[in-house]
Scaffold this active site. Structure first.
Site, PDB file in Angstrom:
ATOM      1  N   ILE A  35       8.944  26.746  39.896  1.00 11.71           N
ATOM      2  CA  ILE A  35       7.909  27.789  40.438  1.00 11.71           C
ATOM      3  C   ILE A  35       7.666  28.689  39.096  1.00 11.71           C
ATOM      4  O   ILE A  35       6.691  29.591  39.379  1.00 11.71           O
ATOM      5  CB  ILE A  35       9.060  28.786  41.215  1.00 11.71           C
ATOM      6  CG1 ILE A  35      10.264  28.933  40.958  1.00 11.71           C
ATOM      7  CG2 ILE A  35       8.775  28.303  42.765  1.00 11.71           C
ATOM      8  CD1 ILE A  35      11.160  29.947  41.647  1.00 11.71           C
ATOM      9  N   TYR A 142      27.700  29.916  45.513  1.00  9.98           N
ATOM     10  CA  TYR A 142      27.437  28.747  44.650  1.00  9.98           C
ATOM     11  C   TYR A 142      28.191  27.489  44.937  1.00  9.98           C
ATOM     12  O   TYR A 142      27.595  26.449  45.349  1.00  9.98           O
ATOM     13  CB  TYR A 142      27.449  28.998  43.241  1.00  9.98           C
ATOM     14  CG  TYR A 142      26.957  28.032  42.103  1.00  9.98           C
ATOM     15  CD1 TYR A 142      25.605  27.566  42.103  1.00  9.98           C
ATOM     16  CD2 TYR A 142      28.060  27.294  41.306  1.00  9.98           C
ATOM     17  CE1 TYR A 142      25.394  26.533  41.255  1.00  9.98           C
ATOM     18  CE2 TYR A 142      27.499  26.583  40.419  1.00  9.98           C
ATOM     19  CZ  TYR A 142      25.992  26.369  40.275  1.00  9.98           C
ATOM     20  OH  TYR A 142      25.996  25.187  39.459  1.00  9.98           O
ATOM     21  N   LYS A 146      27.052  24.066  46.669  1.00  8.12           N
ATOM     22  CA  LYS A 146      27.415  22.690  45.811  1.00  8.12           C
ATOM     23  C   LYS A 146      28.100  21.553  46.578  1.00  8.12           C
ATOM     24  O   LYS A 146      27.858  20.440  46.541  1.00  8.12           O
ATOM     25  CB  LYS A 146      27.848  22.769  44.337  1.00  8.12           C
ATOM     26  CG  LYS A 146      27.004  23.727  43.514  1.00  8.12           C
ATOM     27  CD  LYS A 146      25.870  22.705  42.972  1.00  8.12           C
ATOM     28  CE  LYS A 146      24.882  23.150  42.343  1.00  8.12           C
ATOM     29  NZ  LYS A 146      23.604  22.477  42.222  1.00  8.12           N
TER      30      LYS A 146
HETATM   31  P1  NAD Z   1      18.477  27.136  35.451  1.00  5.17           P
HETATM   32  O1  NAD Z   1      18.630  28.393  36.157  1.00  5.17           O
HETATM   33  O2  NAD Z   1      18.242  26.956  33.891  1.00  5.17           O
HETATM   34  O3  NAD Z   1      16.930  26.388  36.075  1.00  5.17           O
HETATM   35  C1  NAD Z   1      16.765  26.223  37.401  1.00  5.17           C
HETATM   36  C2  NAD Z   1      15.425  26.260  37.512  1.00  5.17           C
HETATM   37  O4  NAD Z   1      15.203  26.166  39.148  1.00  5.17           O
HETATM   38  C3  NAD Z   1      14.703  27.404  37.023  1.00  5.17           C
HETATM   39  O5  NAD Z   1      13.878  27.052  35.959  1.00  5.17           O
HETATM   40  C4  NAD Z   1      13.900  28.140  38.286  1.00  5.17           C
HETATM   41  O6  NAD Z   1      12.870  28.793  38.050  1.00  5.17           O
HETATM   42  C5  NAD Z   1      14.183  26.947  39.320  1.00  5.17           C
HETATM   43  N1  NAD Z   1      13.756  27.380  40.831  1.00  5.17           N
HETATM   44  C6  NAD Z   1      14.431  28.367  41.206  1.00  5.17           C
HETATM   45  N2  NAD Z   1      14.052  28.542  42.563  1.00  5.17           N
HETATM   46  C7  NAD Z   1      13.220  27.502  42.550  1.00  5.17           C
HETATM   47  C8  NAD Z   1      12.165  27.158  43.811  1.00  5.17           C
HETATM   48  N3  NAD Z   1      12.479  27.597  44.981  1.00  5.17           N
HETATM   49  N4  NAD Z   1      11.692  26.044  43.878  1.00  5.17           N
HETATM   50  C9  NAD Z   1      11.557  25.617  42.542  1.00  5.17           C
HETATM   51  N5  NAD Z   1      12.220  25.765  41.624  1.00  5.17           N
HETATM   52  C10 NAD Z   1      12.873  26.732  41.614  1.00  5.17           C
HETATM   53  O7  NAD Z   1      19.593  25.998  35.779  1.00  5.17           O
HETATM   54  P2  NAD Z   1      20.066  24.880  35.251  1.00  5.17           P
HETATM   55  O8  NAD Z   1      21.141  25.111  34.506  1.00  5.17           O
HETATM   56  O9  NAD Z   1      18.824  24.023  34.539  1.00  5.17           O
HETATM   57  O10 NAD Z   1      20.864  24.121  36.246  1.00  5.17           O
HETATM   58  C11 NAD Z   1      19.785  22.840  36.976  1.00  5.17           C
HETATM   59  C12 NAD Z   1      20.942  22.344  38.016  1.00  5.17           C
HETATM   60  O11 NAD Z   1      22.184  21.830  37.404  1.00  5.17           O
HETATM   61  C13 NAD Z   1      20.977  23.457  39.213  1.00  5.17           C
HETATM   62  O12 NAD Z   1      21.467  22.627  40.468  1.00  5.17           O
HETATM   63  C14 NAD Z   1      22.756  23.611  38.833  1.00  5.17           C
HETATM   64  O13 NAD Z   1      23.518  24.263  39.685  1.00  5.17           O
HETATM   65  C15 NAD Z   1      23.225  22.442  38.070  1.00  5.17           C
HETATM   66  N6  NAD Z   1      24.141  22.771  37.266  1.00  5.17           N
HETATM   67  C16 NAD Z   1      24.183  23.309  35.993  1.00  5.17           C
HETATM   68  C17 NAD Z   1      25.102  23.653  34.932  1.00  5.17           C
HETATM   69  C18 NAD Z   1      24.892  24.294  33.715  1.00  5.17           C
HETATM   70  O14 NAD Z   1      25.717  24.635  33.009  1.00  5.17           O
HETATM   71  N7  NAD Z   1      23.555  24.498  33.464  1.00  5.17           N
HETATM   72  C19 NAD Z   1      26.380  23.221  35.417  1.00  5.17           C
HETATM   73  C20 NAD Z   1      26.626  22.500  36.654  1.00  5.17           C
HETATM   74  C21 NAD Z   1      25.616  22.344  37.340  1.00  5.17           C
HETATM   75  C1  AKB Z   2      27.531  28.072  36.322  1.00  5.44           C
HETATM   76  O1  AKB Z   2      28.145  28.865  35.572  1.00  5.44           O
HETATM   77  O2  AKB Z   2      27.031  28.637  37.364  1.00  5.44           O
HETATM   78  C2  AKB Z   2      27.049  26.867  35.795  1.00  5.44           C
HETATM   79  C3  AKB Z   2      27.789  25.726  36.511  1.00  5.44           C
HETATM   80  C4  AKB Z   2      29.016  25.346  35.803  1.00  5.44           C
HETATM   81  O3  AKB Z   2      27.568  25.153  37.442  1.00  5.44           O
HETATM   82  N1  AKB Z   2      26.991  26.599  34.503  1.00  5.44           N
END
Ligand code: NAD
Ligand code: AKB
Length: 317
Positions: A35, A142, A146
């Protein structure tokens, strides 16, 4: 994988995943969507980018049809810390977005990757060597999304034959794109503050142990799992995977090997501390190792030395 759609591609994972997928499968075959516009020029300029809200079914249909997508990496979500301040938004985006993308996967016969998290566990989960199959009663919005997401992905596989696959990621450490409002973000921020100011005030307790992983391992895991022989996959949604487990104090000590004057202080945020306390100290990732040969390449020392060099370079630029 012929034509790949990445949702949430401007985020911490998506910005690096989309580039890695383009290198492997061809630039024009990976449609990055979000977005918001990506801050990273390399991502914007290296292949197609579409503005896509995962809550908008019309936009999803348009992109699916225009590009003839056959594989989806669904990353768009609200992370844990922001999710606790805006639980209604977290529910809407995380569950509504996942439902819409699963429906698209069903209708257009796509396989789909969905990232779960250590956040899917809760305080009654065994904290050490957390088993693949165990008690899961998350207490954050969250975590609820998940765990529900894992179940919904299983449902789409069993009921409709959609090839859904996923992992439970630990906290991810990277330097390209800022983390998006999670509980584990300190493990990225600490490097930037260490280079800029030689000190960091941590919002988690000094002895708070959490699973972590360096981003290249996470990217490889996603691609390897989606390419794995389906006949070997027993678990699908979602595999525990981890690479290292440390506390803020241990990470600070590792950083001090490169920046001897580095100081860490603590100003504990009760909300994020409570979330972290409900997550595992270290997961057991044997199922992933056995079912698709998962193995991390980076440990705490190698990740720290690369992060220090990379963040230094970023500031020089
Ligand atoms: P992030 O917050 O950096 O990126 C998420 C992206 O989703 C953002 O760019 C945001 O603009 C976009 N977004 C939000 N609402 C939206 C919508 N309605 N439509 C389209 N896009 C939308 O998150 P991330 O760290 O890149 O994580 C990606 C996925 O991996 C998530 O599902 C997160 O739960 C999972 N995850 C991440 C981590 C981590 O440490 N980064 C760990 C475990 C799981
Ligand atoms: C968070 O802290 O929300 C993420 C994850 C571990 O899912 N980095």
């Amino acid at each position: 994988m012929t034509t790949i759609l990445v949702t949430g591609a401007a985020g911490q994972i998506g910005s690096e995943l989309a580039i890695a997928l383009r290198k492997k499968y061809g630039e024009e075959r990976v449609v990055a969507t979000d977005i918001r516009m990506p801050t990273d020029e390399a991502l914007r300029d290296s292949g197609p980018f579409e503005s896509l809200d995962v809550l908008d079914e019309n936009q999803i249909t348009r992109v699916m049809q225009q590009y003839k997508v056959d594989t989806i990496f669904h990353l768009a979500a609200i992370l844990s810390a922001i999710g606790e301040t805006r639980p209604n938004v977290a529910w809407r985006v995380n569950m509504g977005g996942l439902y819409n993308m699963l429906e698209a996967a069903r209708q257009y016969k796509c396989s789909m990757f969905f990232p779960s998290s250590i956040g899917a566990f809760g305080p009654s989960t065994p904290m050490d060597d957390t088993p693949q199959d165990t008690i899961m009663r998350p207490e954050t919005m969250y975590g609820v999304t998940k765990l529900s997401g894992e179940l919904l992905c299983d449902y789409y596989f069993q009921r409709f034959g959609v090839d859904t696959r996923g992992v439970r990621f630990p906290g991810l450490i990277s330097y390209e794109t800022e983390p998006g409002g999670g509980t584990t973000d300190y493990a990225v921020e600490i490097f930037f503050e260490a280079i800029k100011h030689q000190k960091y005030t941590c919002y988690l307790r000094d002895d708070c142990s959490l699973d972590m992983m360096y981003m290249p391992d996470a990217i490889r895991a996603m691609i390897d799992l989606m390419e794995a022989d389906p006949s070997r996959l027993v678990h699908r949604n979602a595999f525990n995977i981890t690479a290292m487990s440390f506390t803020p104090e241990i990470l600070a000590a590792e950083i001090r090997k490169f920046i001897p004057d580095f100081e860490i202080g603590y100003n504990v945020d009760p909300v994020r501390q409570k979330i972290a306390d409900s997550w595992p100290n270290r997961m057991d990732d044997l199922a992933a190792r056995e079912e698709w040969n998962w193995a991390p390449e980076y440990d705490l020392p190698s990740m720290t030395s690369i992060m220090i060099e990379a963040v230094k370079k970023k500031f020089e630029v």
